[in-house]
Design an enzyme around this catalytic site. Structure first.
Site, PDB file in Angstrom:
ATOM      1  N   ASP A  83     -98.923 -38.387  67.592  1.00  0.00           N
ATOM      2  CA  ASP A  83     -98.099 -37.802  66.532  1.00  0.00           C
ATOM      3  C   ASP A  83     -97.049 -38.806  66.083  1.00  0.00           C
ATOM      4  OD1 ASP A  83     -96.780 -37.441  69.051  1.00  0.00           O
ATOM      5  OD2 ASP A  83     -95.457 -35.938  68.154  1.00  0.00           O
ATOM      6  N   GLU A 149     -94.976 -35.571  71.115  1.00  0.00           N
ATOM      7  CA  GLU A 149     -93.879 -36.382  71.648  1.00  0.00           C
ATOM      8  C   GLU A 149     -92.718 -36.454  70.670  1.00  0.00           C
ATOM      9  OE1 GLU A 149     -91.458 -39.834  72.940  1.00  0.00           O
ATOM     10  OE2 GLU A 149     -92.396 -39.477  70.994  1.00  0.00           O
ATOM     11  N   GLU A 150     -93.047 -36.533  69.379  1.00  0.00           N
ATOM     12  CA  GLU A 150     -92.001 -36.616  68.363  1.00  0.00           C
ATOM     13  C   GLU A 150     -91.442 -35.242  68.014  1.00  0.00           C
ATOM     14  OE1 GLU A 150     -90.827 -39.321  67.720  1.00  0.00           O
ATOM     15  OE2 GLU A 150     -92.332 -40.913  67.626  1.00  0.00           O
ATOM     16  N   GLU A 178     -94.741 -46.921  74.801  1.00  0.00           N
ATOM     17  CA  GLU A 178     -93.646 -46.898  73.819  1.00  0.00           C
ATOM     18  C   GLU A 178     -93.206 -48.322  73.465  1.00  0.00           C
ATOM     19  OE1 GLU A 178     -92.284 -44.540  72.151  1.00  0.00           O
ATOM     20  OE2 GLU A 178     -93.090 -42.758  73.149  1.00  0.00           O
ATOM     21  N   HIS A 374     -89.986 -45.690  63.065  1.00  0.00           N
ATOM     22  CA  HIS A 374     -89.362 -44.592  62.327  1.00  0.00           C
ATOM     23  C   HIS A 374     -88.784 -45.041  60.986  1.00  0.00           C
ATOM     24  CE1 HIS A 374     -88.744 -41.676  65.969  1.00  0.00           C
ATOM     25  NE2 HIS A 374     -89.869 -42.362  66.073  1.00  0.00           N
TER      26      HIS A 374
END
Length: 405
Positions: A83, A149-150, A178, A374
């Protein structure tokens, strides 16, 4: 242990697989085919794939994937998430956020850094490792991939871990993909994370006219006094593995549009990122005592007006550390061999799903450079993706070779 040889055409290319994953617009909690793309790459390698959909009241349903190659109790797990966060201002991107365009040696797209490329890199590394050993590996390799996760992280990794426990499936060690590197691949590997505690405070007063303050009770000064008292305390100076704990005020809200009205309530939110010098229980007790000391027994009208407060304390994560030892050293050596850099062993940054996995097995985190995660025009270097795949292959080699040492 499996001896079935892998034909070369079944081995995934990490960059191509990363592109295929990015082209799935899997903005949390939607999957949009991402797990299917990964499953299609893993099945030819001999992985047994389980699609796991979990539900909980008040949260969206989430698709997850657990894939396992090999048998036995030994299990090297890679954990990650397909995700991604929303793209933001689509018009601000210079490339289609889900087009997976390669330009000037950079792979563009939402999830290129965080963290579809790392998932692709590990799948490719596992395929090469299995092929090189002709399936003769003393244990198993697994991928624990979530679509949550997000988001709220309720129907994702924690639920998969519970499912594994119910099945009697164990994890020996885990690497989370990550993005951990500040500027260059190989700079940093995470061996722990600080804890996270959120406090939501509402101080109640009595609304009234500013010209008649004796008939009202202004909650704002009390709120400011509480925040000042909390903020002024130096929690600690950190330790050998953790930077100092810090408290940050993230919101103050009164919601009062009038300049001649004393409001009835004042609210604030604060978050503490804390290390192993602190405990959740100790911090909660300190915050509560501070609120009680300031909101109780103040002012001649206290008995009449009854100033009080509401406090909600939420644990986001507990601090953890995978202490340096043979496992951490082997993973760091793999990073050095693959990148030419010995990584700093760090516990900085926010939280990740490693906070859940650490209760089951030793865990470290290593992935790409996080400069654009992001952001608009999120991207990852093509050569970095290939180098990361070599690092992951080295991690597998060192782990399984260490079993025979």
């Amino acid at each position: 242990m499996s001896a079935a040889p892998l034909p070369p055409q079944s081995l995934p290319d990490p960059v191509t697989l990363a592109q295929d994953l990015i082209r799935c617009p899997s903005v949390t909690p939607a999957d949009q085919g991402a797990l299917g793309v990964l499953e299609a790459a893993l099945v030819p390698l001999g992985f047994r794939c389980e699609r796991l959909k979990f539900s909980a009241s008040g949260t969206p349903d989430v698709e997850n994937l657990y894939a396992r190659w090999g048998e036995g109790e030994v299990n090297f797990c890679f954990a990650g998430h397909t995700d991604v966060v929303p793209v933001g201002d689509h018009a601000a991107w210079t490339a289609d956020p889900f087009g997976a365009e390669i330009r000037d040696g950079q792979l563009y797209g939402r999830g290129a850094t965080d963290m579809k490329s790392a998932i692709a890199a590990f799948a490719a590394a596992a395929g090469r490792f299995i092929a090189a050993r002709q399936g003769q590996i003393p244990g198993g390799i697994s991928l624990l991939i979530t679509g949550d996760e997000e988001g709220p992280a309720i129907n994702g990794t924690t639920r998969v871990l519970d499912w594994l426990k119910e099945k009697g499936e164990t994890l020996s060690v885990c690497v989370v993909g990550e993005p951990t590197n500040p500027l260059q691949l190989g700079e940093m590997m995470k061996i722990g994370r600080r804890g996270s505690l959120t406090a939501r405070l509402t101080v109640h007063g009595v609304q009234g006219h500013v010209g008649y303050p004796h008939l009202a009770d202004n909650p704002i000064p009390k709120l400011l006094d509480i925040l000042s008292a909390l903020k002024s305390r130096r929690l600690d100076t950190g330790n050998a593995h953790f930077e100092p704990s810090n408290l940050e005020i993230t919101s103050i809200d009164v919601g009062n549009p009038a300049n001649n009205v004393i409001p009835a309530n004042a609210k604030a939110v604060l978050n503490i990122r804390y290390n192993t010098e602190q405990s959740s229980e100790g911090l909660k007790s300190w915050i509560t005592r501070t609120c009680e000391a300031i909101c109780g027994g103040q002012g001649e009208n206290r008995a009449l007006l009854g100033t009080r407060f509401d406090l909600v304390l939420e644990d986001g994560a507990k601090p953890f550390l995978t202490a340096p030892g043979p496992f951490v050293a082997a993973m760091a050596e793999a990073v050095k061999a693959g990148t030419g850099r010995m990584p700093e062993l760090s516990t900085t940054g926010g939280t990740s799903d490693a906070r859940f996995i650490q209760a089951y097995c030793p865990v470290v985190e290593f992935g790409l450079v996080g400069q654009t995660m992001h952001k608009v025009d999120e991207r990852a270097g093509v050569e970095d993706i290939r180098a990361l795949s070599k690092v992951y292959e080295g991690m597998l080699q060192r782990f399984f070779d260490g079993l025979a040492a």
